[in-house]
Design an enzyme around this catalytic site. Structure first.
Site, PDB file in Angstrom:
ATOM      1  N   ILE A  58      -5.303  10.951  -0.177  1.00 31.87           N
ATOM      2  CA  ILE A  58      -4.752  12.060  -0.956  1.00 31.87           C
ATOM      3  C   ILE A  58      -5.838  13.083  -1.283  1.00 31.87           C
ATOM      4  O   ILE A  58      -5.655  14.278  -1.132  1.00 31.87           O
ATOM      5  CB  ILE A  58      -4.120  11.544  -2.273  1.00 31.87           C
ATOM      6  CG1 ILE A  58      -3.033  10.498  -1.994  1.00 31.87           C
ATOM      7  CG2 ILE A  58      -3.570  12.709  -3.099  1.00 31.87           C
ATOM      8  CD1 ILE A  58      -1.814  11.018  -1.289  1.00 31.87           C
ATOM      9  N   CYS A 105      -2.919   3.666  -2.984  1.00 29.83           N
ATOM     10  CA  CYS A 105      -3.296   2.631  -2.044  1.00 29.83           C
ATOM     11  C   CYS A 105      -2.732   1.276  -2.437  1.00 29.83           C
ATOM     12  O   CYS A 105      -1.983   1.154  -3.401  1.00 29.83           O
ATOM     13  CB  CYS A 105      -4.825   2.541  -1.981  1.00 29.83           C
ATOM     14  SG  CYS A 105      -5.632   4.120  -1.633  1.00 29.83           S
ATOM     15  N   ARG A 149      -5.348   2.141   2.651  1.00 28.30           N
ATOM     16  CA  ARG A 149      -5.597   3.510   2.220  1.00 28.30           C
ATOM     17  C   ARG A 149      -4.461   4.472   2.535  1.00 28.30           C
ATOM     18  O   ARG A 149      -3.966   4.507   3.655  1.00 28.30           O
ATOM     19  CB  ARG A 149      -6.885   4.032   2.864  1.00 28.30           C
ATOM     20  CG  ARG A 149      -7.316   5.393   2.307  1.00 28.30           C
ATOM     21  CD  ARG A 149      -8.577   5.901   2.968  1.00 28.30           C
ATOM     22  NE  ARG A 149      -9.053   7.125   2.326  1.00 28.30           N
ATOM     23  CZ  ARG A 149      -9.969   7.942   2.831  1.00 28.30           C
ATOM     24  NH1 ARG A 149     -10.529   7.655   3.995  1.00 28.30           N
ATOM     25  NH2 ARG A 149     -10.343   9.032   2.185  1.00 28.30           N
ATOM     26  N   LEU A 150      -4.067   5.213   1.517  1.00 27.25           N
ATOM     27  CA  LEU A 150      -3.230   6.397   1.668  1.00 27.25           C
ATOM     28  C   LEU A 150      -4.072   7.566   1.161  1.00 27.25           C
ATOM     29  O   LEU A 150      -4.313   7.692  -0.045  1.00 27.25           O
ATOM     30  CB  LEU A 150      -1.937   6.272   0.859  1.00 27.25           C
ATOM     31  CG  LEU A 150      -1.016   7.497   0.853  1.00 27.25           C
ATOM     32  CD1 LEU A 150      -0.507   7.796   2.262  1.00 27.25           C
ATOM     33  CD2 LEU A 150       0.166   7.291  -0.095  1.00 27.25           C
ATOM     34  N   ASN A 194      -6.531   1.715  -6.709  1.00 35.46           N
ATOM     35  CA  ASN A 194      -5.232   2.296  -6.393  1.00 35.46           C
ATOM     36  C   ASN A 194      -4.884   3.300  -7.482  1.00 35.46           C
ATOM     37  O   ASN A 194      -4.834   2.928  -8.661  1.00 35.46           O
ATOM     38  CB  ASN A 194      -4.169   1.180  -6.333  1.00 35.46           C
ATOM     39  CG  ASN A 194      -2.746   1.717  -6.319  1.00 35.46           C
ATOM     40  OD1 ASN A 194      -2.476   2.790  -5.784  1.00 35.46           O
ATOM     41  ND2 ASN A 194      -1.834   0.968  -6.914  1.00 35.46           N
ATOM     42  N   GLY A 195      -4.633   4.545  -7.118  1.00 34.40           N
ATOM     43  CA  GLY A 195      -4.218   5.514  -8.129  1.00 34.40           C
ATOM     44  C   GLY A 195      -4.889   6.862  -7.966  1.00 34.40           C
ATOM     45  O   GLY A 195      -5.478   7.177  -6.927  1.00 34.40           O
ATOM     46  N   GLU A 196      -4.787   7.642  -9.020  1.00 35.90           N
ATOM     47  CA  GLU A 196      -5.420   8.966  -9.076  1.00 35.90           C
ATOM     48  C   GLU A 196      -5.913   9.223 -10.492  1.00 35.90           C
ATOM     49  O   GLU A 196      -5.178   8.987 -11.454  1.00 35.90           O
ATOM     50  CB  GLU A 196      -4.427  10.083  -8.707  1.00 35.90           C
ATOM     51  CG  GLU A 196      -3.846  10.012  -7.307  1.00 35.90           C
ATOM     52  CD  GLU A 196      -4.841  10.346  -6.211  1.00 35.90           C
ATOM     53  OE1 GLU A 196      -5.940  10.844  -6.519  1.00 35.90           O
ATOM     54  OE2 GLU A 196      -4.513  10.106  -5.038  1.00 35.90           O
ATOM     55  N   ASP A 202     -11.995  10.846  -6.095  1.00 34.74           N
ATOM     56  CA  ASP A 202     -12.023  10.362  -7.474  1.00 34.74           C
ATOM     57  C   ASP A 202     -12.487   8.915  -7.559  1.00 34.74           C
ATOM     58  O   ASP A 202     -12.900   8.455  -8.634  1.00 34.74           O
ATOM     59  CB  ASP A 202     -10.647  10.523  -8.132  1.00 34.74           C
ATOM     60  CG  ASP A 202      -9.544   9.783  -7.397  1.00 34.74           C
ATOM     61  OD1 ASP A 202      -9.637   9.643  -6.172  1.00 34.74           O
ATOM     62  OD2 ASP A 202      -8.576   9.361  -8.055  1.00 34.74           O
ATOM     63  N   GLY A 215       9.922  13.217 -13.077  1.00 37.38           N
ATOM     64  CA  GLY A 215      10.084  13.449 -14.513  1.00 37.38           C
ATOM     65  C   GLY A 215      10.135  12.239 -15.415  1.00 37.38           C
ATOM     66  O   GLY A 215      10.487  12.370 -16.588  1.00 37.38           O
TER      67      GLY A 215
END
Length: 621
Positions: A54, A2, A51-52, A76-78, A101, A377
């Site tokens: 997920i 987000c 908001r995005l 913002n994040g996971e 989360d 990666g």
């Protein structure tokens, strides 16, 4: 994934939804699925959010989110291990009304306070307002995957934060280039200050350093309290000597597997970047293993047919091995010209070369095929010594421990692998007198700046700061890996990835940056990273049974490098560079003579890539 924004001020005229709306509108690309706002009852604290979705796509996951009638978050994040943390918190009596989360972060803070950060495996930047303590708690993930910028003004008596700096300009905050940073960039190519991690390219706009938290206490009558502290660091000194190479390989596979598995948690489609190199191929291989070969993975690649560094052949090998779907894009000079202004807009600060444009187009490709989350990666090279520059640091380490035969063997095997050998008597001095070597490097960089042929004397003398030119004392391989992972190098690449992915409303996840995995890599001997002329030894051995031998034991290092030298010969690109030089001359940054010099057509990773820097810098001013 987000976009976040916030304003704190005892002067309620500074805190209003209209201003917050302008900030979040500037961040719409980070969260196109909706916005949210909250202002406390006193009118002194305001949060905004884009908001995005997920995880938990319902309205229960909307932000700003409240908990226990005390805490409010914009996040913002996971947090990839949120399910495990949630289970533990439930056992302690905490309840949840959503499946996301975000609520777990709030409950963890309610339970553990600032120590909650030690429980998180994830990428994050968030702000929590504690109504009871009248305190703002902000934090950023360990490596800096997610951005957090702030501005504290004594004169306006306000604290403002956001995911990107364009939100500040939308809020009416002055945009002014930091010429110290600009000088370092133009002369040395640095986009970070290794001494001051908070410094950005714009005056008074600060970056919260990775693995740090910030406490801000709002006071109406007294001076506000601001504290910034580190909450985590890599231990680069303690080595686990009990691990044999085979045991280390098994432990690496275990940790890497857990990291990838957690990063597959999503309520939206997931894909992977695939460059044809070892790192991205390893992620594809591990995903295939975890999914037991069921379902066709989506992968996304940039290819450049006919270019000497094209990796189409290696990509095809991985595609055949795992029978995956692979979508490809071939960026051109015309594409770069058309997208350059947008690329600069999203990056906000200057970048090293056009190499990041290939990544920009790969994430755009992912969007076209509806993959919202992308595994990538980044981080493997900095932690496992993947760049060829690390060879001589390893050789100096073993020479300093008087392993002369071992050093001679390693140098010869590296030569046989076709790697360039840059080794002389100076390296022997560096091995035994590392501080002398560091001082010499610092002097070399000073000379590069002072002797730059294009910078005006006034711009140099007015903005040079000797204290910013820092090179670490390297006694062992881990020293330089730590420097590039935690102080100077990795965060730059993470900024590129975050802005490139968010430009297309994609979330990028990086399995090599699980902190337990990174700490383990730093705990094993240097010979598990570089051995018999090969970098990333432990990763190669771990992938032997999963990937084709030609991928595992690749001797060249490329990584999404575009044909920049060819692109720079395009008439419009040359015109853009000339226009950029003219702009910098008018501002007293470059000497007028630079306008008479021919444009230098250089590859993306060539030293002295000045013309590309001039182009980027002029667009960011």
């Amino acid at each position: 994934m987000c976009g976040i924004a916030g304003i704190l001020s005892p002067d309620i005229k500074n805190v209003n939804q209209q201003r917050l709306q302008k900030m979040t509108d500037a961040l719409q690309h980070r969260g196109p699925e909706g916005d949210g706002f909250w202002i406390n009852s006193e009118g002194t604290v305001g949060f905004g959010h884009r908001r995005l979705s997920i995880i938990d796509l319902s309205e229960a996951g909307a932000q700003p989110m409240h908990y226990l009638d005390r805490f409010t978050i914009t996040y913002n994040g996971e947090i990839y291990n949120y399910l495990e943390i949630k289970e533990s918190l439930i056992r302690q009596g905490y309840t949840f009304s959503s499946h996301c989360d975000t609520e777990v972060v709030l409950a963890a803070y309610a339970c553990y306070g600032k120590d909650c950060l030690s429980y998180f495996d994830g990428m994050f930047a968030f702000a929590i307002w504690d109504r009871q303590e009248r305190t703002l708690f902000c934090a950023r993930d360990r490596f800096g995957e997610k951005p957090f910028y702030y501005k504290y003004s004594y004169t306006n008596n306000e604290f403002v934060f956001a995911s990107e700096m364009k939100a500040f300009w939308a809020a009416g905050i002055r945009k002014k280039m930091d010429n110290e940073m600009l000088l370092n960039y133009l002369t040395l190519g640095w986009v970070q200050n290794p001494v001051n991690k908070q410094q950005t390219f714009f005056e008074d706009i600060h970056s919260l350093p990775p693995s740090h938290y910030l406490l801000y206490k709002l006071e109406e009558n007294n001076e506000p309290y601001l504290e910034i502290k580190s909450y985590w660091d890599i231990d680069k000194e303690t080595q686990t000597n009990t691990f044999s190479l085979n045991d280390a390989k098994e432990k690496f596979i275990e940790l890497f597997s857990v990291s990838v598995q957690r990063r597959l948690r999503s309520d939206v489609p997931i894909g992977s970047s695939l460059s044809g190199g070892l790192d991205s191929s390893a992620i594809v291989a591990m995903v295939n293993k975890l999914l037991h070969g069921k379902g066709r993975q989506q992968t996304f690649s940039a290819v450049f047919p006919g270019f000497e560094k094209d990796e189409s052949k290696q990509i095809e090998e991985v595609v055949k091995q795992f029978k995956i779907e692979n979508y490809q894009v071939t960026p051109t000079a015309d594409d770069l010209i058309n997208d350059f202004e947008r690329l600069v807009y999203h990056q906000e600060e200057p970048f090293q070369s056009s190499s990041i444009y290939a990544q920009f187009k790969v994430y755009e490709l992912a969007k076209q095929h509806n993959a919202t989350v992308i595994l990538d990666g980044q981080g493997a090279d900095e932690t496992m010594a993947g760049y060829t520059k690390y060879y001589h640091w390893y050789w100096q380490e073993i020479i300093a421990s008087h392993q002369w035969k071992e050093a001679k063997k390693e140098i010869e095997l590296t030569r046989q692998n076709g790697q360039p050998i840059n080794w002389s008597w100076r390296n022997y001095i560096a091995a035994f007198l590392p501080q002398v070597a560091a001082n010499h490097l610092q002097k070399t960089y000073y000379n590069k700046q002072a002797g730059h042929p294009d910078i005006t004397a006034d711009f140099f003398s007015g903005n040079y700061d000797k204290s910013n030119i820092y090179k670490p004392t390297v006694t062992k391989l881990n020293d330089i890996l730590y420097f590039n992972t935690m102080q100077f190098g990795l965060e730059e690449l993470l900024r590129y990835a975050d802005r490139n992915s968010m430009a297309h409303s994609r979330e990028v996840r990086l399995p090599f940056l699980n902190h337990e995995l990174v700490q383990f890599i730093f705990s094993v001997p240097s010979s598990y990273k570089i051995f018999e002329g090969f970098t990333k030894q432990i990763l190669r051995l771990s992938m032997q049974d999963l990937l084709p031998e030609s991928i595992v034991w690749r001797k060249d290092k490329i990584g999404f490098e575009p044909p920049q030298k060819q692109w720079m010969q395009h008439g419009r690109v040359e015109e853009m560079i000339r226009e950029s030089k003219s702009k910098l001359v008018k501002q007293g940054i470059l000497k007028a003579e630079v306008l008479q010099k021919p444009i230098r057509h250089q590859s993306a990773h060539d030293a002295g890539n000045f013309d590309m820097r001039y182009l980027c810098a002029s667009q960011c001013l």
